[in-house]
Design a protein around this motif. Structure first.
Motif, PDB file in Angstrom:
ATOM      1  N   ARG A 106      -7.084   5.762  -1.150  1.00  0.00           N
ATOM      2  CA  ARG A 106      -5.634   5.616  -1.036  1.00  0.00           C
ATOM      3  C   ARG A 106      -5.069   5.130  -2.366  1.00  0.00           C
ATOM      4  O   ARG A 106      -5.569   4.183  -2.950  1.00  0.00           O
ATOM      5  CB  ARG A 106      -5.292   4.634   0.069  1.00  0.00           C
ATOM      6  CG  ARG A 106      -3.799   4.526   0.315  1.00  0.00           C
ATOM      7  CD  ARG A 106      -3.498   3.595   1.452  1.00  0.00           C
ATOM      8  NE  ARG A 106      -3.832   4.245   2.725  1.00  0.00           N
ATOM      9  CZ  ARG A 106      -3.778   3.624   3.895  1.00  0.00           C
ATOM     10  NH1 ARG A 106      -3.444   2.350   3.965  1.00  0.00           N
ATOM     11  NH2 ARG A 106      -4.079   4.266   5.005  1.00  0.00           N
ATOM     12  N   CYS A 107      -3.992   5.784  -2.820  1.00  0.00           N
ATOM     13  CA  CYS A 107      -3.288   5.411  -4.043  1.00  0.00           C
ATOM     14  C   CYS A 107      -1.836   5.096  -3.698  1.00  0.00           C
ATOM     15  O   CYS A 107      -1.225   5.790  -2.885  1.00  0.00           O
ATOM     16  CB  CYS A 107      -3.282   6.557  -5.050  1.00  0.00           C
ATOM     17  SG  CYS A 107      -4.880   7.238  -5.448  1.00  0.00           S
ATOM     18  N   PHE A 108      -1.274   4.096  -4.352  1.00  0.00           N
ATOM     19  CA  PHE A 108       0.123   3.732  -4.166  1.00  0.00           C
ATOM     20  C   PHE A 108       0.880   4.106  -5.436  1.00  0.00           C
ATOM     21  O   PHE A 108       0.517   3.673  -6.532  1.00  0.00           O
ATOM     22  CB  PHE A 108       0.251   2.235  -3.886  1.00  0.00           C
ATOM     23  CG  PHE A 108      -0.509   1.831  -2.657  1.00  0.00           C
ATOM     24  CD1 PHE A 108       0.063   1.964  -1.405  1.00  0.00           C
ATOM     25  CD2 PHE A 108      -1.800   1.347  -2.749  1.00  0.00           C
ATOM     26  CE1 PHE A 108      -0.637   1.606  -0.254  1.00  0.00           C
ATOM     27  CE2 PHE A 108      -2.509   0.992  -1.612  1.00  0.00           C
ATOM     28  CZ  PHE A 108      -1.927   1.124  -0.365  1.00  0.00           C
ATOM     29  N   LEU A 109       1.941   4.918  -5.317  1.00  0.00           N
ATOM     30  CA  LEU A 109       2.668   5.439  -6.464  1.00  0.00           C
ATOM     31  C   LEU A 109       4.078   4.877  -6.538  1.00  0.00           C
ATOM     32  O   LEU A 109       4.720   4.669  -5.517  1.00  0.00           O
ATOM     33  CB  LEU A 109       2.776   6.966  -6.364  1.00  0.00           C
ATOM     34  CG  LEU A 109       1.493   7.741  -6.097  1.00  0.00           C
ATOM     35  CD1 LEU A 109       1.808   9.219  -5.995  1.00  0.00           C
ATOM     36  CD2 LEU A 109       0.474   7.478  -7.169  1.00  0.00           C
ATOM     37  N   GLU A 110       4.533   4.663  -7.769  1.00  0.00           N
ATOM     38  CA  GLU A 110       5.929   4.318  -8.037  1.00  0.00           C
ATOM     39  C   GLU A 110       6.437   5.342  -9.032  1.00  0.00           C
ATOM     40  O   GLU A 110       6.151   5.276 -10.214  1.00  0.00           O
ATOM     41  CB  GLU A 110       6.030   2.905  -8.597  1.00  0.00           C
ATOM     42  CG  GLU A 110       5.723   1.843  -7.558  1.00  0.00           C
ATOM     43  CD  GLU A 110       6.196   0.479  -7.979  1.00  0.00           C
ATOM     44  OE1 GLU A 110       7.310   0.371  -8.543  1.00  0.00           O
ATOM     45  OE2 GLU A 110       5.447  -0.479  -7.741  1.00  0.00           O
TER      46      GLU A 110
END
Length: 72
Positions: free
Chosen positions: A58-62
């Motif tokens: 899982r990756c969290f992007l902004e």
């Protein structure tokens, strides 16, 4: 995997990307191109779900921040 936290997608420009891949190397390689176009909170390891093939990541992007600078 843990449920996605509402704060991770609370405003436009925030996204969660879940990767399913055959192996760790493939899953971790997916993070590299993402990190070149947006700020990313990456993971250093994958997880394995019981009775499911492959690995998960899982990756969290902004999207509204420059790469390499993820806000807290």
């Amino acid at each position: 995997m843990r449920p996605i936290n509402e704060a991770h997608v609370a405003e436009p420009g925030l996204a969660v990307v879940e990767v399913a891949a055959h192996d760790d190397q493939t899953a971790l390689a997916v993070q590299e191109p993402l990190a070149t176009v947006c700020a990313i909170a990456s993971d250093e390891r994958t997880t394995r779900e019981p009775c499911e093939p492959g690995v998960r990541l899982r990756c969290f992007l902004e999207l509204h921040q420059t790469p390499g600078k993820v806000s807290s």
